[in-house]
Motif scaffolding. Structure first.
Motif, PDB file in Angstrom:
ATOM      1  N   ASN A 113      -7.500  -3.068   2.245  1.00 19.97           N
ATOM      2  CA  ASN A 113      -6.763  -2.533   3.388  1.00 19.97           C
ATOM      3  C   ASN A 113      -6.010  -1.229   3.155  1.00 19.97           C
ATOM      4  N   SER A 114      -6.037  -0.719   1.938  1.00 18.62           N
ATOM      5  CA  SER A 114      -5.408   0.578   1.676  1.00 18.62           C
ATOM      6  C   SER A 114      -6.001   1.137   0.394  1.00 18.62           C
ATOM      7  N   GLY A 115      -5.796   2.432   0.200  1.00 23.25           N
ATOM      8  CA  GLY A 115      -6.218   3.055  -1.044  1.00 23.25           C
ATOM      9  C   GLY A 115      -5.487   2.444  -2.230  1.00 23.25           C
ATOM     10  N   THR A 116      -4.218   2.128  -2.034  1.00 25.35           N
ATOM     11  CA  THR A 116      -3.449   1.495  -3.105  1.00 25.35           C
ATOM     12  C   THR A 116      -4.088   0.178  -3.522  1.00 25.35           C
ATOM     13  N   GLU A 117      -4.421  -0.627  -2.538  1.00 20.33           N
ATOM     14  CA  GLU A 117      -5.043  -1.914  -2.850  1.00 20.33           C
ATOM     15  C   GLU A 117      -6.375  -1.701  -3.582  1.00 20.33           C
ATOM     16  N   ALA A 118      -7.080  -0.660  -3.212  1.00 18.61           N
ATOM     17  CA  ALA A 118      -8.360  -0.370  -3.876  1.00 18.61           C
ATOM     18  C   ALA A 118      -8.139  -0.041  -5.354  1.00 18.61           C
ATOM     19  N   THR A 119      -7.135   0.793  -5.642  1.00 19.49           N
ATOM     20  CA  THR A 119      -6.937   1.170  -7.057  1.00 19.49           C
ATOM     21  C   THR A 119      -6.347   0.015  -7.860  1.00 19.49           C
ATOM     22  N   VAL A 120      -5.489  -0.797  -7.228  1.00 16.91           N
ATOM     23  CA  VAL A 120      -4.985  -2.006  -7.912  1.00 16.91           C
ATOM     24  C   VAL A 120      -6.172  -2.884  -8.321  1.00 16.91           C
ATOM     25  N   GLY A 141      -1.895  12.873 -11.400  1.00 20.85           N
ATOM     26  CA  GLY A 141      -2.850  12.184 -10.531  1.00 20.85           C
ATOM     27  C   GLY A 141      -2.098  11.183  -9.662  1.00 20.85           C
ATOM     28  N   TYR A 142      -2.699  10.783  -8.554  1.00 21.05           N
ATOM     29  CA  TYR A 142      -2.046   9.796  -7.687  1.00 21.05           C
ATOM     30  C   TYR A 142      -3.065   8.742  -7.300  1.00 21.05           C
ATOM     31  N   HIS A 143      -2.676   7.488  -7.487  1.00 22.86           N
ATOM     32  CA  HIS A 143      -3.575   6.388  -7.141  1.00 22.86           C
ATOM     33  C   HIS A 143      -2.862   5.363  -6.282  1.00 22.86           C
ATOM     34  N   GLY A 144      -1.909   5.845  -5.463  1.00 22.45           N
ATOM     35  CA  GLY A 144      -1.187   4.951  -4.591  1.00 22.45           C
ATOM     36  C   GLY A 144       0.043   4.381  -5.261  1.00 22.45           C
ATOM     37  N   ALA A 145       0.716   3.498  -4.518  1.00 27.83           N
ATOM     38  CA  ALA A 145       2.014   2.973  -4.953  1.00 27.83           C
ATOM     39  C   ALA A 145       1.811   1.706  -5.766  1.00 27.83           C
ATOM     40  N   VAL A 200      -9.529   8.602 -12.490  1.00 17.54           N
ATOM     41  CA  VAL A 200      -9.359  10.044 -12.270  1.00 17.54           C
ATOM     42  C   VAL A 200      -9.788  10.416 -10.852  1.00 17.54           C
ATOM     43  N   GLU A 201      -8.989  11.284 -10.205  1.00 13.30           N
ATOM     44  CA  GLU A 201      -9.443  11.906  -8.958  1.00 13.30           C
ATOM     45  C   GLU A 201     -10.411  13.024  -9.356  1.00 13.30           C
ATOM     46  N   PRO A 202     -11.595  13.084  -8.752  1.00 14.02           N
ATOM     47  CA  PRO A 202     -12.542  14.144  -9.120  1.00 14.02           C
ATOM     48  C   PRO A 202     -11.939  15.543  -8.970  1.00 14.02           C
ATOM     49  N   GLY A 205      -5.951  15.879  -5.871  1.00 13.35           N
ATOM     50  CA  GLY A 205      -5.713  16.163  -4.464  1.00 13.35           C
ATOM     51  C   GLY A 205      -4.299  15.900  -4.001  1.00 13.35           C
ATOM     52  N   ASN A 206      -3.501  15.301  -4.868  1.00 15.28           N
ATOM     53  CA  ASN A 206      -2.127  14.988  -4.484  1.00 15.28           C
ATOM     54  C   ASN A 206      -1.119  15.777  -5.309  1.00 15.28           C
ATOM     55  N   LYS A 207      -1.591  16.503  -6.289  1.00 13.20           N
ATOM     56  CA  LYS A 207      -0.776  17.496  -6.990  1.00 13.20           C
ATOM     57  C   LYS A 207      -1.704  18.665  -7.229  1.00 13.20           C
ATOM     58  N   PHE A 233     -13.785   6.743 -10.564  1.00 12.79           N
ATOM     59  CA  PHE A 233     -13.424   7.894  -9.724  1.00 12.79           C
ATOM     60  C   PHE A 233     -12.595   7.393  -8.550  1.00 12.79           C
ATOM     61  N   ASP A 234     -11.382   7.917  -8.425  1.00 10.74           N
ATOM     62  CA  ASP A 234     -10.586   7.628  -7.241  1.00 10.74           C
ATOM     63  C   ASP A 234     -10.963   8.652  -6.178  1.00 10.74           C
ATOM     64  N   GLU A 235     -11.842   8.237  -5.286  1.00  8.68           N
ATOM     65  CA  GLU A 235     -12.320   9.120  -4.209  1.00  8.68           C
ATOM     66  C   GLU A 235     -11.654   8.774  -2.880  1.00  8.68           C
ATOM     67  N   VAL A 236     -10.409   8.302  -2.946  1.00  8.81           N
ATOM     68  CA  VAL A 236      -9.714   7.963  -1.703  1.00  8.81           C
ATOM     69  C   VAL A 236      -9.575   9.209  -0.820  1.00  8.81           C
ATOM     70  N   ILE A 237      -9.286  10.358  -1.419  1.00  9.09           N
ATOM     71  CA  ILE A 237      -9.258  11.604  -0.632  1.00  9.09           C
ATOM     72  C   ILE A 237     -10.644  12.234  -0.542  1.00  9.09           C
ATOM     73  N   THR A 238     -11.335  12.348  -1.669  1.00 11.85           N
ATOM     74  CA  THR A 238     -12.580  13.126  -1.677  1.00 11.85           C
ATOM     75  C   THR A 238     -13.746  12.379  -1.037  1.00 11.85           C
ATOM     76  N   GLY A 262     -10.848   5.100   0.511  1.00 13.48           N
ATOM     77  CA  GLY A 262      -9.786   4.796   1.477  1.00 13.48           C
ATOM     78  C   GLY A 262      -9.931   5.823   2.586  1.00 13.48           C
ATOM     79  N   LYS A 263      -8.830   6.129   3.245  1.00 17.04           N
ATOM     80  CA  LYS A 263      -8.791   7.239   4.198  1.00 17.04           C
ATOM     81  C   LYS A 263     -10.020   7.279   5.131  1.00 17.04           C
ATOM     82  N   ILE A 264     -10.959   8.217   4.946  1.00 17.88           N
ATOM     83  CA  ILE A 264     -12.021   8.422   5.948  1.00 17.88           C
ATOM     84  C   ILE A 264     -12.870   7.163   6.171  1.00 17.88           C
TER      85      ILE A 264
HETATM   86  C1  PLP Z   1      -3.923   8.364  -0.499  1.00 23.91           C
HETATM   87  C2  PLP Z   1      -4.399   8.057  -1.875  1.00 23.91           C
HETATM   88  C3  PLP Z   1      -4.261   6.793  -2.449  1.00 23.91           C
HETATM   89  C4  PLP Z   1      -3.480   5.698  -1.790  1.00 23.91           C
HETATM   90  O1  PLP Z   1      -4.029   5.297  -0.585  1.00 23.91           O
HETATM   91  P1  PLP Z   1      -3.091   4.516   0.469  1.00 23.91           P
HETATM   92  O2  PLP Z   1      -4.025   4.153   1.582  1.00 23.91           O
HETATM   93  O3  PLP Z   1      -2.022   5.488   0.855  1.00 23.91           O
HETATM   94  O4  PLP Z   1      -2.544   3.331  -0.222  1.00 23.91           O
HETATM   95  C5  PLP Z   1      -4.846   6.551  -3.669  1.00 23.91           C
HETATM   96  N1  PLP Z   1      -5.526   7.508  -4.319  1.00 23.91           N
HETATM   97  C6  PLP Z   1      -5.664   8.746  -3.810  1.00 23.91           C
HETATM   98  C7  PLP Z   1      -6.456   9.776  -4.561  1.00 23.91           C
HETATM   99  C8  PLP Z   1      -5.086   9.064  -2.585  1.00 23.91           C
HETATM  100  O5  PLP Z   1      -5.202  10.303  -2.099  1.00 23.91           O
END
Ligand code: PLP
Length: 445
Positions: A113-120, A141-145, A200-202, A205-207, A233-238, A262-264
């Motif tokens: 249900n979220s990108g965070t849940e995906a990376t967890v 890098g950012y992988h959610g909360a 790793v984000e390819p 995208g968050n910094k 690969f954390d492709e939540v943005i890409t 996530g996202k799209i």
């Molecule tokens: C947005 C983002 C997340 C977290 O997704 P949420 O849906 O906000 O929990 C994780 N990884 C990357 C690369 C993101 O951009």
């Protein structure tokens, strides 16, 4: 611009929502504008002000704010059939089939249900599959909360980057600088046998936005192969943004073991997903022993929105349109920056962009990357353009946030609220929007 209505709403919000918001990045100073509605590539705030929107929900809205008919009617029909069931539905199979067909590394998908849940879940999967505890992440890098990745410092001294996370959790996380092959080799030399995976984000995208240097992801791929670790690969943005339907992994030609989305992929509704080879993915319960579950996972309305968004993108000129506008915008910004702020770096790729307020640049700009930094070693800016999160953070981040962002907002251009987060074009943006935006950058920079 009048903001009385937004100010009053923020006054109410401060009494009942910590900081007046539900996600901290929205709490711009002195107070955010409250959105009343979206219209194509624009948002209209509670006081009736209109902005060209490059936030796009922080990435999910590939098609802009007006969902095309097939997306909208799929959302409505699934909502009116009864929102969700706790039993499987056809639409989640269809979306998984679509993802598996288009994304090189994916044979199977688990929706969350979220990108965070995906990376967890991806971190738990990597640990469960390998029987190891440590994960390598990128500084900045950012992988959610989540506890395993809200970690700063370096591989020898990792520390939680948030209160509330035990130091003993952070011990299992090894942060290294992005784009530094030597640091990656060293962390594997020291900890290789204990490393479950590299997350790793390819593209950072968050910094950032920071593109990978030539060969970086190939090096991570080789290190993971040599040590029996998973490349995640954390492709939540890409995902479905960079590289079109094949995602950044298709564009870069590097195949990870596991991908987070996530996202799209949810077409504007709450979503996340983990994808990978069947043999790895079947480590999840019920086929395997890595526990993973969710009441709302595979929610039919979200699945329908994601599926119809991606189908629409496959059947129309969505990626051509957004990528061409992205190119145009980054080219225009490169010219504006060369004239008015030659130390700054234009970054981004496909439909993603950012001007990074780097503090110094090269004296000659001849033959520089013309539409956003591509980390070309023969670009005159190469030694000055950010290579990792720390390089971006060393820029004029206060100027960006306190002077530049509000001035752009007053010009009617809605950007992400600080130096670090990516900005996005959508299918609804037009050349006129891009031209208007470039004029605004010219006046403000
Ligand atoms: C947005 C983002 C997340 C977290 O997704 P949420 O849906 O906000 O929990 C994780 N990884 C990357 C690369 C993101 O951009």
């Amino acid at each position: 611009m009048n903001h009385e209505e937004s100010r009053d709403l923020y006054g109410r919000a401060l009494s009942v929502l910590p900081g007046g918001v539900n996600s901290p990045v929205r709490a711009v100073r002195p107070y955010p504008f409250f959105v009343e509605r979206g219209e194509g590539a624009h948002v209209v705030d509670a006081d009736g002000n209109r902005y060209v929107d490059y936030v796009m929900g922080y990435g999910p809205l590939l098609l802009g704010h007006d969902l095309p008919d097939p997306v909208w009617s799929a959302v409505q029909s699934h909502a009116s059939a009864g929102p969700m069931y706790g039993a499987p539905t056809e639409v989640e199979v269809e979306l998984a089939e679509f993802v598996a067909r288009h994304v090189p590394s994916v044979e199977m998908v688990r929706f969350v249900n979220s990108g965070t849940e995906a990376t967890v879940s991806a971190v738990r999967l990597a640990r469960g599959y390998t029987g190891r505890d440590k994960v390598v992440v990128m500084q900045g890098g950012y992988h959610g909360a989540q506890e395993s990745t809200l970690v700063e410092g370096d591989a020898d001294h990792p520390q939680p980057s948030s209160k509330g996370i035990p130091a003993t959790f952070a011990e299992h996380t090894l942060p290294v600088p992005f784009n530094d092959e030597q640091a990656a080799r060293e962390v594997f030399e020291e900890h290789g046998e204990d490393i479950a995976g590299v997350l790793v984000e390819p593209y950072l995208g968050n910094k950032g936005i920071v593109a990978p240097v030539e060969g970086y992801h190939e090096t991570l791929r080789t290190l993971c192969d040599d040590h029996g670790s998973l490349l995640v690969f954390d492709e939540v943005i890409t995902g479905f943004r960079v590289g079109g339907l094949s995602c950044a992994q298709g564009k870069l030609g590097v195949t990870p073991d596991v991908t987070t989305f996530g996202k799209i992929i949810g077409g504007g509704f709450p979503v996340g997903a983990i994808g990978g080879r069947a043999e790895v993915m079947e480590s999840f319960t019920p086929t395997g022993d890595v526990f993973q579950a969710g009441t709302f996972s595979g929610h039919p309305v979200t699945m329908a929105a994601g599926l119809e968004t991606l189908r629409y993108a496959a059947e129309n000129d969505v990626y051509d349109h957004v990528n061409e506008l992205g190119e145009e915008l980054r080219e225009g910004l490169t010219d504006v920056v060369a004239d008015q702020a030659p130390g700054y770096t234009v970054a981004g790729t496909d439909s993603v962009f950012k001007v990074i307020f780097t503090r110094d640049g090269s004296r000659s700009l001849d033959d520089q990357c013309s539409a956003g930094c591509q980390q070309r070693p023969d670009c005159p800016r190469y030694d000055h353009c950010p290579k990792n999160g720390a390089d971006v953070a060393a820029g004029e981040t206060d100027r960006w946030e306190r002077l530049f962002w509000p001035a752009m907002k007053d010009e009617g251009v809605f950007l992400t609220a600080n130096q670090f987060e990516s900005q996005f074009l959508s299918y609804a943006h037009t050349e006129a929007d891009v031209e208007e935006t470039l004029e605004a950058y010219k006046r403000v920079l």
